[in-house]
Design a protein around this motif. Structure first.
Motif, PDB file in Angstrom:
ATOM      1  N   ASP A  53       0.818  -1.213   0.000  1.00 53.12           N
ATOM      2  CA  ASP A  53       0.000   0.000   0.000  1.00 53.12           C
ATOM      3  C   ASP A  53       0.852   1.264   0.000  1.00 53.12           C
ATOM      4  O   ASP A  53       0.393   2.333  -0.400  1.00 53.12           O
TER       5      ASP A  53
ATOM      6  N   ASP B  30      -5.068  -6.527 -11.514  1.00 53.01           N
ATOM      7  CA  ASP B  30      -4.974  -6.921 -10.113  1.00 53.01           C
ATOM      8  C   ASP B  30      -6.011  -7.986  -9.780  1.00 53.01           C
ATOM      9  O   ASP B  30      -6.638  -8.578 -10.658  1.00 53.01           O
TER      10      ASP B  30
ATOM     11  N   GLU C 159      -6.692   2.671   1.865  1.00 53.26           N
ATOM     12  CA  GLU C 159      -6.587   2.110   0.521  1.00 53.26           C
ATOM     13  C   GLU C 159      -6.113   3.192  -0.447  1.00 53.26           C
ATOM     14  O   GLU C 159      -6.814   4.176  -0.672  1.00 53.26           O
TER      15      GLU C 159
ATOM     16  N   LYS D 156      -5.117   0.879  -5.653  1.00 62.61           N
ATOM     17  CA  LYS D 156      -5.761  -0.363  -5.241  1.00 62.61           C
ATOM     18  C   LYS D 156      -7.256  -0.364  -5.556  1.00 62.61           C
ATOM     19  O   LYS D 156      -7.947  -1.351  -5.328  1.00 62.61           O
TER      20      LYS D 156
ATOM     21  N   ASP E  84      -7.519  -6.129   1.967  1.00 70.71           N
ATOM     22  CA  ASP E  84      -6.560  -6.028   0.875  1.00 70.71           C
ATOM     23  C   ASP E  84      -6.601  -7.306   0.052  1.00 70.71           C
ATOM     24  O   ASP E  84      -7.115  -8.329   0.496  1.00 70.71           O
TER      25      ASP E  84
END
Length: 267
Positions: free
Chosen positions: A37, A68, A122, A126, A186
């Motif tokens: 992060d 991702d 976040e 992300k 996450d």
């Protein structure tokens, strides 16, 4: 994740702010989301295959596609893993609790009418956050209890959401008090490890005939990494009561929610 979860790979736009810059003549770069992060840069590739360093401190001007994990899909499957693990250890029940009174068909709940967090832990690369809360207290059997509550609408920090969501089913609890820990998922969250940490902390807590806050026991059992990445601690609320009403500020000052009692009637 169980094999039934299926593929978790996705390609998405790096941030909603990039959408207006997607034009027929634009040539977006492509990057893989950083696992950390706190990464300072992302490596992105243009249409010629050349690498570029992208500053993560702000959303870039150039549109960016990010490869991702589909965290939303993994999050839903992970919560199911967490619930099963807690149920197997006797810290959650597979079925709803009994009615508060045999004369009343229904049960009292606490409903969240508005909620906001200042920092959802976040970063922009992300994507939207995947938030959930752990409600802890003592079950009707006198044993520590944990209920996971998914909050899929809580996508971005600095935004007030009005979910009208049930947070606590008081028929599942012995006392008129419970605690809430809010966390952000996450893409590498190990829900089995999370369940293990929770059970390790709470199975040793016994009912002393009076309510004991369980937030500290739960948080102290979690590895330090879970307060920086995988998953992230966001906020906590102590001693939420069945008759709590109005705005409740979180213990760390990172979030608030407004709540009200709500009676859920049975048909």
């Amino acid at each position: 994740m169980p094999a039934s979860t299926g593929s978790l790979l996705r390609v998405r736009l790096g941030a909603p702010a990039m959408r207006p810059r997607l034009t027929p003549v634009s040539a977006p770069w492509v990057a893989v989301a950083a696992a950390d992060d706190h990464a300072k840069t992302l490596r992105a590739y243009d249409s010629q295959g050349l690498a570029h360093a992208v500053d993560t401190s702000r959303v870039p001007e150039r549109p960016l596609y990010v490869l991702d994990i589909d965290v939303s899909k993994a999050h839903r499957a992970g919560l199911a893993v967490l619930h099963k693990a807690l149920t197997d250890k006797g810290l959650a029940s597979a079925e709803p609790g009994p009615a508060n009174s045999p004369d009343v068909a229904g049960w009292w709940a606490t409903k969240v009418t508005a909620v906001e967090v200042k920092d959802d832990q976040e970063p922009w690369f992300k994507g939207a956050a995947e938030m959930f809360s752990l409600v802890t207290g003592f079950g009707v059997d006198g044993k520590a209890r944990v209920d996971s509550v998914d909050m899929p609408y809580l996508d971005y920090d600095g935004t007030v959401y009005y979910p009208n969501q049930i947070l606590v089913n008081w028929s599942n609890y012995k006392y008129n008090l419970a605690d809430v820990v809010m966390m952000e998922d996450d893409d590498g969250t190990n829900y089995k490890a999370l369940a293990q940490a929770i059970t390790t902390a709470l199975l040793t807590v016994t009912d002393q005939g009076a309510y004991i806050p369980l937030v500290n026991a739960l948080l102290s059992a979690m590895p330090d990494s879970w307060f920086t990445d995988d998953p992230d601690y966001v906020e906590s609320w102590y001693t939420l009561a069945k008759n709590s009403t109005g705005r409740l500020n979180g213990a760390s000052g990172n979030g608030w929610m407004t709540v009200e009692p709500y009676f859920v009637e049975q048909f």
